[in-house]
Scaffold this active site. Structure first.
Site, short mmCIF file in Angstrom:
data_model
loop_
_atom_site.label_atom_id
_atom_site.label_comp_id
_atom_site.label_asym_id
_atom_site.label_seq_id
_atom_site.Cartn_x
_atom_site.Cartn_y
_atom_site.Cartn_z
N ASP A 1 -36.95 -1.63 -7.09
CA ASP A 1 -37.10 -0.53 -8.03
C ASP A 1 -35.85 0.35 -8.02
O ASP A 1 -35.48 0.92 -7.00
CB ASP A 1 -38.33 0.28 -7.63
CG ASP A 1 -38.56 1.52 -8.49
OD1 ASP A 1 -37.95 1.61 -9.57
OD2 ASP A 1 -39.35 2.38 -8.08
N LYS B 1 -28.09 -12.54 -27.33
CA LYS B 1 -29.04 -13.28 -28.15
C LYS B 1 -30.24 -12.41 -28.49
O LYS B 1 -30.75 -12.42 -29.61
CB LYS B 1 -29.50 -14.54 -27.40
CG LYS B 1 -28.41 -15.58 -27.22
CD LYS B 1 -28.94 -16.77 -26.43
CE LYS B 1 -27.84 -17.80 -26.21
NZ LYS B 1 -28.32 -18.94 -25.39
N ASP C 1 -37.67 -0.54 -21.79
CA ASP C 1 -38.96 -0.68 -22.47
C ASP C 1 -39.24 0.60 -23.27
O ASP C 1 -39.28 1.69 -22.71
CB ASP C 1 -40.06 -0.91 -21.43
CG ASP C 1 -41.37 -1.36 -22.06
OD1 ASP C 1 -41.71 -0.86 -23.14
OD2 ASP C 1 -42.06 -2.19 -21.45
#
Length: 246
Positions: A127, A226, A150
């Site tokens: 973490d 990509k 995220d």
């Protein structure tokens, strides 16, 4: 604020996912499962002992870790390591300390390290928040990268986002004067939050001018991966935010 004439499309994310068991205990990752390929497993065995670092909870001595005195860049969440390996190859004069908990991603970066004969990367499979708290001395970093964390699209989940004031304060304190923090996202509301949070940190100064609404041009060292090209084809915008420590 960013002007948009159409609804923001759902974002994809590659690196630096975030999870939280409590809003005041944000982690730099979400627990994911995934298969490690044969090639990745071989990379763990062949080059892992050299490039993987154990989490110790003790302040790091970068000169000892890398065997040289060189500028050190932290990366939080590198996905499958495509951008990381590209940037490290462009900048052999710099050290890269990369945090990622997803085992296939770590294996993929180790494989790239082996294939590209990179020597300036070290990986902590731990973490990143704990690494920052316990292993990175104040004023020790020359830069930090957080690419495509995220976005936690739902409003009720926004508190789980990685880039919030407490983390940015910790990162800013660990940058040397003149050191930089570079964030990138393909989710417009998160871009706005990132800009707001970094702008509120007194140790940081935006490198972009008012004419660009506070967003920086994509630095030449950050490649179009990509993942990012796929997002662009789906109509995603991408926003780079680059601040330096005053």
């Amino acid at each position: 604020m960013i002007e948009s004439s159409s609804p923001t499309p759902p974002a994809l994310h590659e690196g630096a996912p975030a999870d939280v068991s409590h809003p005041r205990n944000i982690r730099s990752f979400v627990r994911r499962t995934g298969r490690t390929t044969v090639g990745q497993a071989k990379a763990f065995a062949d080059v892992g002992p050299r490039f993987l670092l154990a989490y110790s909870g003790l302040p790091m001595d970068f000169s000892a870790v890398y065997g040289r005195d060189a500028p050190t860049i932290l990366e939080i969440g590198f996905g499958m390591g495509e951008a990381t390996a590209h940037i490290a190859g462009l900048m052999p004069e710099k050290n890269f300390l990369c945090c990622e908990v997803h085992t296939p991603g770590v294996g993929a970066l180790l494989k790239r390290i082996d294939e590209q004969a990179l020597t300036n990367i070290r990986i902590l499979q731990h973490d990143a928040v704990e690494v920052i708290d316990h292993m990175l001395p104040l004023g020790s970093l020359d830069g930090a990268h957080i690419f495509f964390p995220d976005p936690w699209h739902k409003t009720k989940h926004n508190k789980r986002r990685l880039i919030q004031a407490p983390l940015i304060a910790k990162l800013a304190a660990r940058l040397k004067p003149g050191g930089y923090l570079h964030c990138a996202t393909d989710w417009q509301p998160y871009a706005e939050q990132i800009l707001e949070v970094l702008s509120a940190e007194p140790l940081l100064k935006n490198t972009a001018d008012a004419a660009s609404d506070g967003y920086a041009p994509k630095p030449g060292y950050r490649p179009l991966t990509k993942f990012e090209n796929r997002g662009i084809k789906l109509g995603h915008g991408v926003w780079d935010v680059v601040f330096t420590r005053a």
